[in-house]
Design a protein around this motif. Structure first.
Motif, mmCIF file in Angstrom:
data_model
loop_
_atom_site.group_PDB
_atom_site.id
_atom_site.type_symbol
_atom_site.label_atom_id
_atom_site.label_comp_id
_atom_site.label_asym_id
_atom_site.label_seq_id
_atom_site.Cartn_x
_atom_site.Cartn_y
_atom_site.Cartn_z
ATOM 1 N N LEU A 77 0.851 -1.187 0.199
ATOM 2 C CA LEU A 77 -0.134 0.006 0.115
ATOM 3 C C LEU A 77 0.855 1.238 0.005
ATOM 4 C CD1 LEU A 77 -2.827 -1.039 2.536
ATOM 5 C CD2 LEU A 77 -3.146 -0.778 0.147
ATOM 6 N N ALA A 78 1.778 1.115 0.927
ATOM 7 C CA ALA A 78 3.011 2.292 0.661
ATOM 8 C C ALA A 78 3.565 2.657 -0.653
ATOM 9 C CB ALA A 78 3.962 2.051 2.111
ATOM 10 N N SER A 79 3.864 1.688 -1.203
ATOM 11 C CA SER A 79 4.247 1.877 -2.547
ATOM 12 C C SER A 79 3.848 2.597 -3.558
ATOM 13 C CB SER A 79 4.630 0.318 -3.202
ATOM 14 O OG SER A 79 3.369 -0.069 -3.861
ATOM 15 N N ALA A 80 2.441 3.108 -3.267
ATOM 16 C CA ALA A 80 1.584 3.914 -4.241
ATOM 17 C C ALA A 80 2.143 5.374 -3.800
ATOM 18 C CB ALA A 80 0.307 3.920 -4.030
ATOM 19 N N GLY A 81 2.708 5.696 -2.574
ATOM 20 C CA GLY A 81 3.252 6.941 -2.364
ATOM 21 C C GLY A 81 2.096 7.996 -2.051
ATOM 22 N N ARG A 82 0.919 7.346 -1.552
ATOM 23 C CA ARG A 82 -0.295 8.428 -1.299
ATOM 24 C C ARG A 82 -0.244 8.567 0.172
ATOM 25 N NH1 ARG A 82 -4.159 5.614 -5.745
ATOM 26 N NH2 ARG A 82 -5.847 5.991 -4.011
ATOM 27 N N THR A 83 -1.519 7.921 0.998
ATOM 28 C CA THR A 83 -1.618 8.225 2.324
ATOM 29 C C THR A 83 -0.699 7.405 3.005
ATOM 30 O OG1 THR A 83 -3.992 8.473 1.845
ATOM 31 C CG2 THR A 83 -3.182 7.758 4.150
ATOM 32 N N PRO A 84 0.122 7.829 4.214
ATOM 33 C CA PRO A 84 1.050 6.988 4.963
ATOM 34 C C PRO A 84 0.447 5.900 5.256
ATOM 35 C CG PRO A 84 0.993 9.374 5.481
ATOM 36 C CD PRO A 84 -0.088 9.236 4.586
ATOM 37 N N VAL A 85 1.208 4.619 5.497
ATOM 38 C CA VAL A 85 0.766 3.310 5.826
ATOM 39 C C VAL A 85 1.444 2.847 6.994
ATOM 40 C CG1 VAL A 85 0.101 0.987 5.314
ATOM 41 C CG2 VAL A 85 -0.304 2.973 3.508
ATOM 42 N N ARG A 86 1.036 2.566 8.081
ATOM 43 C CA ARG A 86 2.027 2.305 9.408
ATOM 44 C C ARG A 86 1.359 1.215 9.826
ATOM 45 N NH1 ARG A 86 3.405 6.876 12.056
ATOM 46 N NH2 ARG A 86 4.907 5.394 13.393
ATOM 47 N N HIS A 87 2.342 0.085 10.708
ATOM 48 C CA HIS A 87 1.805 -0.942 11.436
ATOM 49 C C HIS A 87 1.181 -0.536 12.741
ATOM 50 C CE1 HIS A 87 2.303 -4.532 13.504
ATOM 51 N NE2 HIS A 87 2.414 -5.295 12.333
ATOM 52 N N TRP A 88 0.135 -1.062 12.917
ATOM 53 C CA TRP A 88 -0.525 -0.601 14.042
ATOM 54 C C TRP A 88 0.408 -0.589 15.562
ATOM 55 C CZ3 TRP A 88 -1.389 -3.260 18.510
ATOM 56 C CH2 TRP A 88 -0.918 -4.887 18.488
ATOM 57 N N ILE A 89 1.292 -1.300 15.602
ATOM 58 C CA ILE A 89 1.925 -1.596 16.783
ATOM 59 C C ILE A 89 2.832 -0.143 16.825
ATOM 60 C CG2 ILE A 89 4.006 -2.677 15.921
ATOM 61 C CD1 ILE A 89 2.318 -3.006 19.409
ATOM 62 N N GLU A 90 3.313 0.409 15.633
ATOM 63 C CA GLU A 90 4.043 1.668 15.482
ATOM 64 C C GLU A 90 3.187 2.921 16.048
ATOM 65 O OE1 GLU A 90 6.852 2.052 11.877
ATOM 66 O OE2 GLU A 90 4.658 1.413 11.344
ATOM 67 N N LEU A 91 1.811 2.798 15.828
ATOM 68 C CA LEU A 91 0.795 3.823 16.307
ATOM 69 C C LEU A 91 0.793 3.782 17.707
ATOM 70 C CD1 LEU A 91 -1.728 3.619 13.285
ATOM 71 C CD2 LEU A 91 0.392 5.384 13.840
ATOM 72 N N VAL A 92 0.562 2.670 18.208
ATOM 73 C CA VAL A 92 0.623 2.203 19.666
ATOM 74 C C VAL A 92 1.770 3.012 20.511
ATOM 75 C CG1 VAL A 92 0.451 0.495 21.413
ATOM 76 C CG2 VAL A 92 -1.252 0.429 19.558
ATOM 77 N N ASP A 93 3.017 2.521 19.992
ATOM 78 C CA ASP A 93 4.001 2.670 20.777
ATOM 79 C C ASP A 93 4.167 4.446 20.539
ATOM 80 O OD1 ASP A 93 6.805 2.408 21.500
ATOM 81 O OD2 ASP A 93 7.516 3.138 19.744
ATOM 82 N N GLU A 94 4.022 5.208 19.432
ATOM 83 C CA GLU A 94 3.698 6.578 19.589
ATOM 84 C C GLU A 94 2.753 7.050 20.632
ATOM 85 O OE1 GLU A 94 3.203 7.987 15.518
ATOM 86 O OE2 GLU A 94 5.120 7.199 14.927
ATOM 87 N N ALA A 95 1.745 6.545 20.680
ATOM 88 C CA ALA A 95 0.687 7.008 21.677
ATOM 89 C C ALA A 95 1.041 6.737 23.244
ATOM 90 C CB ALA A 95 -0.650 6.281 21.363
ATOM 91 N N MET A 96 2.066 5.676 23.315
ATOM 92 C CA MET A 96 2.506 5.418 24.891
ATOM 93 C C MET A 96 3.750 6.346 25.169
ATOM 94 S SD MET A 96 1.640 1.285 24.936
ATOM 95 C CE MET A 96 2.305 1.251 26.534
ATOM 96 N N ALA A 97 4.416 6.946 24.051
ATOM 97 C CA ALA A 97 5.631 7.699 24.481
ATOM 98 C C ALA A 97 5.127 8.952 25.181
ATOM 99 C CB ALA A 97 6.416 7.746 23.250
#
Length: 61
Positions: free
Chosen positions: A41-61
């Motif tokens: 999905l990210a190879s299209a270069g459109r909307t950023p695509v992240r693994h959900w655990i990255e988002l959880v990690d950022e939220a907990m920081a």
């Protein structure tokens, strides 16, 4: 995941169709649990695509 290697034309069409649906609500980011899906999905270069655990990690920081 293997579609992007064995059927690149079909994989691009499926990716673009999927992104069109996912982006219809105007998300800032698309979350996924599958690294292959994330890369494809990210190879299209459109909307950023992240693994959900990255988002959880950022939220907990």
């Amino acid at each position: 995941g293997t579609y992007s290697i064995t059927q690149p034309e079909l994989a691009r069409k499926l990716r673009d169709d999927k992104l069109r649906s996912l982006e219809s609500g105007g998300p800032e980011v698309i979350a996924t649990a599958n690294i292959g899906c994330q890369n494809h999905l990210a190879s299209a270069g459109r909307t950023p695509v992240r693994h959900w655990i990255e988002l959880v990690d950022e939220a907990m920081a």
